[in-house]
Design an enzyme around this catalytic site. Sequence first.
Site, PDB file in Angstrom:
ATOM      1  N   LYS A   1      30.232   3.499 -36.530  1.00 50.62           N
ATOM      2  CA  LYS A   1      31.135   2.731 -37.404  1.00 50.62           C
ATOM      3  C   LYS A   1      32.455   3.477 -37.490  1.00 50.62           C
ATOM      4  CE  LYS A   1      31.094  -1.007 -39.944  1.00 50.62           C
ATOM      5  NZ  LYS A   1      30.406  -2.267 -39.621  1.00 50.62           N
TER       6      LYS A   1
HETATM    7  P1  NAD Z   1      37.018 -10.103 -44.302  1.00 46.19           P
HETATM    8  O1  NAD Z   1      38.001  -9.036 -44.534  1.00 46.19           O
HETATM    9  O2  NAD Z   1      37.300 -11.175 -43.313  1.00 46.19           O
HETATM   10  O3  NAD Z   1      36.649 -10.830 -45.682  1.00 46.19           O
HETATM   11  C1  NAD Z   1      36.216 -10.146 -46.822  1.00 46.19           C
HETATM   12  C2  NAD Z   1      36.205 -11.100 -48.002  1.00 46.19           C
HETATM   13  O4  NAD Z   1      35.648 -10.421 -49.129  1.00 46.19           O
HETATM   14  C3  NAD Z   1      37.594 -11.571 -48.426  1.00 46.19           C
HETATM   15  O5  NAD Z   1      37.515 -12.916 -48.866  1.00 46.19           O
HETATM   16  C4  NAD Z   1      37.912 -10.660 -49.613  1.00 46.19           C
HETATM   17  O6  NAD Z   1      38.861 -11.213 -50.514  1.00 46.19           O
HETATM   18  C5  NAD Z   1      36.545 -10.538 -50.237  1.00 46.19           C
HETATM   19  N1  NAD Z   1      36.391  -9.370 -51.093  1.00 46.19           N
HETATM   20  C6  NAD Z   1      36.816  -8.118 -50.885  1.00 46.19           C
HETATM   21  N2  NAD Z   1      36.521  -7.352 -51.936  1.00 46.19           N
HETATM   22  C7  NAD Z   1      35.876  -8.157 -52.825  1.00 46.19           C
HETATM   23  C8  NAD Z   1      35.328  -7.958 -54.100  1.00 46.19           C
HETATM   24  N3  NAD Z   1      35.379  -6.766 -54.694  1.00 46.19           N
HETATM   25  N4  NAD Z   1      34.739  -9.010 -54.734  1.00 46.19           N
HETATM   26  C9  NAD Z   1      34.682 -10.221 -54.136  1.00 46.19           C
HETATM   27  N5  NAD Z   1      35.191 -10.467 -52.915  1.00 46.19           N
HETATM   28  C10 NAD Z   1      35.783  -9.450 -52.289  1.00 46.19           C
HETATM   29  O7  NAD Z   1      35.663  -9.326 -43.913  1.00 46.19           O
HETATM   30  P2  NAD Z   1      34.405  -9.881 -43.124  1.00 46.19           P
HETATM   31  O8  NAD Z   1      34.579  -9.603 -41.677  1.00 46.19           O
HETATM   32  O9  NAD Z   1      34.115 -11.268 -43.596  1.00 46.19           O
HETATM   33  O10 NAD Z   1      33.264  -8.887 -43.620  1.00 46.19           O
HETATM   34  C11 NAD Z   1      32.602  -9.082 -44.866  1.00 46.19           C
HETATM   35  C12 NAD Z   1      31.361  -8.220 -44.905  1.00 46.19           C
HETATM   36  O11 NAD Z   1      30.498  -8.567 -43.813  1.00 46.19           O
HETATM   37  C13 NAD Z   1      31.576  -6.706 -44.773  1.00 46.19           C
HETATM   38  O12 NAD Z   1      30.612  -6.044 -45.546  1.00 46.19           O
HETATM   39  C14 NAD Z   1      31.315  -6.436 -43.316  1.00 46.19           C
HETATM   40  O13 NAD Z   1      30.907  -5.102 -43.073  1.00 46.19           O
HETATM   41  C15 NAD Z   1      30.168  -7.389 -43.068  1.00 46.19           C
HETATM   42  N6  NAD Z   1      29.989  -7.734 -41.665  1.00 46.19           N
HETATM   43  C16 NAD Z   1      30.997  -8.300 -40.954  1.00 46.19           C
HETATM   44  C17 NAD Z   1      30.787  -8.612 -39.624  1.00 46.19           C
HETATM   45  C18 NAD Z   1      31.848  -9.313 -38.814  1.00 46.19           C
HETATM   46  O14 NAD Z   1      31.545  -9.675 -37.668  1.00 46.19           O
HETATM   47  N7  NAD Z   1      33.032  -9.565 -39.325  1.00 46.19           N
HETATM   48  C19 NAD Z   1      29.557  -8.327 -39.012  1.00 46.19           C
HETATM   49  C20 NAD Z   1      28.537  -7.758 -39.771  1.00 46.19           C
HETATM   50  C21 NAD Z   1      28.766  -7.476 -41.103  1.00 46.19           C
END
Ligand code: NAD
Length: 465
Positions: free
Chosen positions: A117
């Site tokens: 990561k």
């Molecule tokens: P992103 O940046 O596209 O979106 C994150 C969202 O969460 C946004 O809407 C943001 O406003 C919101 N957010 C942030 N802090 C917050 C809080 N304190 N309370 C409520 N909402 C909050 O990110 P993403 O790619 O959608 O990733 C989200 C999660 O999924 C992360 O934990 C990431 O590690 C996990 N994840 C993502 C992927 C991927 O392919 N993008 C894969 C596996 C896991």
Amino acid sequence: MKRTETQALIETVMSDLAERSSFLGIEDDEKRRFVCGSAKEILKTTDKVIKSYIRVSTEKDGIVRIPAYRVQHNNISGFYKGGIRFSEFVNEAEVENLAILMTLKNALHRLPYGGAKGGVHVDPRKFTDKELNLISKKYVQRFSRDIGPNHDIPAPDLGTNEKIVDWMVGEFKTIHPGEPYLGSFTGKSVENGGARGRREATGRGTFLSYSWLLDQWSGTHANGTDINRHKQWDTLKTLRQQAEDGKAIRVAVQGFGNVGGVAALEAYQYMEYNHRVVAVSDRFTTLYHEDGLDVKKLIEYTKNGRDLPSNREQLLEAGVTAQVKPVEDVLTIDTDVLILAAIEDQIHQDNMEDVKAKVLIEGANAPISLEADDYFEREGTVVIPDILANAGGVIVSYLEWKQSRVTELFTEEEIIENMSKQMIETLKNVYDTYFSSVGQTMRTTCFTLSLERLTSLLYRHGKLF
Ligand code: NAD
């Protein structure tokens, strides 16, 4: 769930495996305990933690020093693999925890990858595009010797996207002229060799982990044979009955980015059973409507990185009817299903008893603490853990990496079909094991299946003497 909790669960599972008489085909109890003890030490600890400071000149604050990390946890099952996140909450323990979870996730889904990561301690919203471009390029410069298509392959994560990944690939190519570069990162734009449907894959897979359980898996076990997990089974039966009686299954989604936005849209469009998205949230706002939110319009409104509408004017502009509520309300709102798709450590000892949802799905990594997990298990709540639910992205990343080797683009249909097929195989394995057993949480079931595979590989590779 913090790093110490992840490591504690690895310890517990490894101790259980050591006592399983047939494990690894080792009949001698002492020898098996010794071998499992060695595997525990290897898997609890991390291969390499690299920390660096990125220095960039900003318009507002002049030169700033930004901590940046790449953590490589373990590569016994293949090249290191894991996203890079840009967030003001990034720290070494968090990145290490996420790297460990990547090792477990890739092993659970039988992908030929280990776990890694990356993280950069910045709030990307506070930087201009030009500054973000510089930060991205410097990240690659700092870690260029540790990443590469046959060693460690990053991807986007929280706060990063295909634009940032494209910049990083460009820098990797400049630093390594004449070397293959397309496989150095996944999550690239399609124009730059990315896979069609990669951005949507994690959200789609997250919803699939639940919809397949409710519809297909429960359907084939409708007579209840082989079920020993009665409370969770009753939860699923009640939900199916509710939908069959014409009462919509209510869904709330925390986080409206790559994962949450797509998972919300999947729930909104889900045809097999009647679903209604009653709440969504981002970092500032929860929107609620008991008759359902127009998710399509919210997706349209939040295009290009805009936050969810948070006042009357913005709701009017979006064409959406909703109540605006405090951000944390999404977790405790009256709903049947809650998809967690934002950040870590959202449900813990202090708020677990206020959660009303009976199905929790971890689209985000590590949003539920171990203590809360045990509580939900006792309560009959179905918790679909991160390493099972959110693997759609890394499965499609694998397809993207494969396509980079043959320089051929898969169609979006091929990508989705491949991803769903691979996920469903793992979902079936986990649900069959979990629902026919007693005692363990579904997370422990996933850790067990994953650690069995990793230990077996370590043993076969001669690492456990
Ligand atoms: P992103 O940046 O596209 O979106 C994150 C969202 O969460 C946004 O809407 C943001 O406003 C919101 N957010 C942030 N802090 C917050 C809080 N304190 N309370 C409520 N909402 C909050 O990110 P993403 O790619 O959608 O990733 C989200 C999660 O999924 C992360 O934990 C990431 O590690 C996990 N994840 C993502 C992927 C991927 O392919 N993008 C894969 C596996 C896991």
